[in-house]
Design a protein around this motif. Structure first.
Motif, PDB file in Angstrom:
ATOM      1  N   GLY A   1       0.853  -1.193   0.000  1.00 15.72           N
ATOM      2  CA  GLY A   1       0.000   0.000   0.000  1.00 15.72           C
ATOM      3  C   GLY A   1       0.881   1.233   0.000  1.00 15.72           C
ATOM      4  N   LEU A   2       0.355   2.329   0.488  1.00 14.46           N
ATOM      5  CA  LEU A   2       1.149   3.551   0.592  1.00 14.46           C
ATOM      6  C   LEU A   2       2.034   3.470   1.828  1.00 14.46           C
ATOM      7  N   ALA A   3       3.281   3.837   1.676  1.00 17.13           N
ATOM      8  CA  ALA A   3       4.213   3.835   2.805  1.00 17.13           C
ATOM      9  C   ALA A   3       4.197   5.211   3.445  1.00 17.13           C
ATOM     10  N   ASP A   4       4.228   5.258   4.776  1.00 15.54           N
ATOM     11  CA  ASP A   4       4.257   6.547   5.460  1.00 15.54           C
ATOM     12  C   ASP A   4       5.668   6.865   5.969  1.00 15.54           C
ATOM     13  N   TYR A   5       6.669   6.326   5.337  1.00 18.43           N
ATOM     14  CA  TYR A   5       8.052   6.596   5.688  1.00 18.43           C
ATOM     15  C   TYR A   5       8.858   6.705   4.398  1.00 18.43           C
ATOM     16  N   GLU A   6      10.054   7.242   4.531  1.00 20.69           N
ATOM     17  CA  GLU A   6      10.946   7.393   3.387  1.00 20.69           C
ATOM     18  C   GLU A   6      12.102   6.413   3.480  1.00 20.69           C
ATOM     19  N   CYS A   7      12.636   6.037   2.344  1.00 19.36           N
ATOM     20  CA  CYS A   7      13.833   5.212   2.294  1.00 19.36           C
ATOM     21  C   CYS A   7      14.987   6.077   1.793  1.00 19.36           C
ATOM     22  N   TYR A   8      15.999   6.211   2.620  1.00 23.01           N
ATOM     23  CA  TYR A   8      17.131   7.037   2.238  1.00 23.01           C
ATOM     24  C   TYR A   8      18.402   6.491   2.870  1.00 23.01           C
ATOM     25  N   VAL A   9      19.533   6.994   2.399  1.00 24.64           N
ATOM     26  CA  VAL A   9      20.840   6.617   2.923  1.00 24.64           C
ATOM     27  C   VAL A   9      21.760   7.819   2.739  1.00 24.64           C
ATOM     28  N   THR A  10      22.723   7.973   3.637  1.00 24.71           N
ATOM     29  CA  THR A  10      23.686   9.065   3.520  1.00 24.71           C
ATOM     30  C   THR A  10      24.938   8.543   2.829  1.00 24.71           C
ATOM     31  N   MET A  11      25.359   9.243   1.789  1.00 29.57           N
ATOM     32  CA  MET A  11      26.559   8.900   1.023  1.00 29.57           C
ATOM     33  C   MET A  11      27.720   9.765   1.494  1.00 29.57           C
ATOM     34  N   TYR A  12      28.907   9.173   1.545  1.00 32.92           N
ATOM     35  CA  TYR A  12      30.130   9.911   1.835  1.00 32.92           C
ATOM     36  C   TYR A  12      31.091   9.722   0.676  1.00 32.92           C
ATOM     37  N   ALA A  13      31.718  10.799   0.267  1.00 32.11           N
ATOM     38  CA  ALA A  13      32.724  10.754  -0.800  1.00 32.11           C
ATOM     39  C   ALA A  13      34.050  11.195  -0.193  1.00 32.11           C
ATOM     40  N   ASP A  14      34.961  10.260  -0.004  1.00 35.27           N
ATOM     41  CA  ASP A  14      36.299  10.562   0.517  1.00 35.27           C
ATOM     42  C   ASP A  14      37.210  10.777  -0.688  1.00 35.27           C
ATOM     43  N   TRP A  15      37.755  11.993  -0.830  1.00 28.39           N
ATOM     44  CA  TRP A  15      38.540  12.313  -2.013  1.00 28.39           C
ATOM     45  C   TRP A  15      39.949  12.776  -1.667  1.00 28.39           C
ATOM     46  N   HIS A  16      40.841  12.609  -2.638  1.00 31.11           N
ATOM     47  CA  HIS A  16      42.242  13.008  -2.491  1.00 31.11           C
ATOM     48  C   HIS A  16      42.724  13.572  -3.824  1.00 31.11           C
ATOM     49  N   ASN A  17      43.188  14.825  -3.803  1.00 31.57           N
ATOM     50  CA  ASN A  17      43.740  15.463  -4.996  1.00 31.57           C
ATOM     51  C   ASN A  17      45.235  15.141  -5.042  1.00 31.57           C
ATOM     52  N   HIS A  18      45.674  14.432  -6.092  1.00 34.01           N
ATOM     53  CA  HIS A  18      47.066  13.985  -6.182  1.00 34.01           C
ATOM     54  C   HIS A  18      48.034  15.115  -6.505  1.00 34.01           C
ATOM     55  N   GLU A  19      47.547  16.172  -7.108  1.00 34.36           N
ATOM     56  CA  GLU A  19      48.420  17.294  -7.476  1.00 34.36           C
ATOM     57  C   GLU A  19      48.702  18.210  -6.291  1.00 34.36           C
ATOM     58  N   THR A  20      47.666  18.502  -5.495  1.00 38.35           N
ATOM     59  CA  THR A  20      47.826  19.427  -4.375  1.00 38.35           C
ATOM     60  C   THR A  20      48.011  18.724  -3.032  1.00 38.35           C
ATOM     61  N   GLY A  21      47.642  17.442  -2.966  1.00 36.66           N
ATOM     62  CA  GLY A  21      47.742  16.701  -1.710  1.00 36.66           C
ATOM     63  C   GLY A  21      46.569  16.927  -0.771  1.00 36.66           C
ATOM     64  N   VAL A  22      45.605  17.762  -1.158  1.00 37.12           N
ATOM     65  CA  VAL A  22      44.457  18.073  -0.311  1.00 37.12           C
ATOM     66  C   VAL A  22      43.502  16.881  -0.293  1.00 37.12           C
ATOM     67  N   ARG A  23      42.936  16.622   0.897  1.00 35.85           N
ATOM     68  CA  ARG A  23      41.962  15.542   1.083  1.00 35.85           C
ATOM     69  C   ARG A  23      40.695  16.123   1.688  1.00 35.85           C
ATOM     70  N   GLY A  24      39.597  15.401   1.526  1.00 36.61           N
ATOM     71  CA  GLY A  24      38.353  15.858   2.131  1.00 36.61           C
ATOM     72  C   GLY A  24      37.283  14.792   2.053  1.00 36.61           C
ATOM     73  N   THR A  25      36.166  15.074   2.714  1.00 39.44           N
ATOM     74  CA  THR A  25      35.010  14.195   2.680  1.00 39.44           C
ATOM     75  C   THR A  25      33.778  15.043   2.433  1.00 39.44           C
ATOM     76  N   ALA A  26      32.976  14.638   1.470  1.00 43.08           N
ATOM     77  CA  ALA A  26      31.704  15.304   1.190  1.00 43.08           C
ATOM     78  C   ALA A  26      30.586  14.364   1.618  1.00 43.08           C
ATOM     79  N   GLU A  27      29.492  14.927   2.115  1.00 47.15           N
ATOM     80  CA  GLU A  27      28.362  14.143   2.610  1.00 47.15           C
ATOM     81  C   GLU A  27      27.108  14.556   1.864  1.00 47.15           C
ATOM     82  N   HIS A  28      26.265  13.560   1.525  1.00 50.31           N
ATOM     83  CA  HIS A  28      25.036  13.870   0.788  1.00 50.31           C
ATOM     84  C   HIS A  28      24.009  12.776   1.052  1.00 50.31           C
ATOM     85  N   ARG A  29      22.793  13.155   1.441  1.00 51.53           N
ATOM     86  CA  ARG A  29      21.724  12.186   1.682  1.00 51.53           C
ATOM     87  C   ARG A  29      20.950  11.983   0.383  1.00 51.53           C
TER      88      ARG A  29
END
Length: 158
Positions: free
Chosen positions: A84-112
């Protein structure tokens, strides 16, 4: 009906396969080399217990500027309660762990990201632009729930 020995048919089939492989190799010889697989799949559980689990297809391309990469997500989370109709949502949070090889900078981005079936408050754009700086980047995706695998992309500098 004329019958041919198996050895003759095997030679004909082998010759045809060789011709197809040779032609395919010739056609691809002039193509641009592929630096990374543009799409990979993650098998994951949903954040909401009723959602059980599903998949997230991750597609990575160079961004709109040389300082960013662009990730698209196609999310399919499933629940047996969808009769039937669901009264809840299905979701997950994504993380992107990145590394720039030229500058050496690293980071993590988050997105649901929400499953395609839902239109509630957790639904956001199914993409993420990540500011990484100019240069070649390695980015690995993961979720905040148990998942497999954690796909890694090597994005060349633009």
């Amino acid at each position: 009906m004329k019958k041919r020995p198996i050895s003759t048919r095997a030679v004909v089939v082998t010759g045809a396969l060789t011709a197809v492989v040779t032609v395919g190799g010739t056609v691809n010889a002039g193509a641009q080399p592929m630096y990374f697989s543009p799409e990979q799949r993650i098998h994951t559980l949903g954040e909401v217990p009723q959602c059980l689990g599903g998949t997230v297809d991750v597609r990575v391309t160079s961004g709109y500027t040389p300082e960013e990469i662009h990730a698209d997500f196609t999310t399919h989370l499933y629940s047996p309660a969808w009769i039937g109709l669901a009264d809840y949502e299905c979701y997950v949070t994504m993380y992107a762990d990145w590394h720039n090889h030229e500058t050496g900078v690293r980071g993590t981005a988050e997105h649901r990201v929400a499953s395609w079936r839902f239109q509630g408050p957790n639904v956001t754009n199914p993409y993420l632009d990540i500011d990484t700086g100019a240069g070649p980047v390695t980015v690995t995706f993961r979720t905040n729930t148990p998942h497999t695998p954690s796909p890694t992309f090597e994005v060349p500098a633009r």
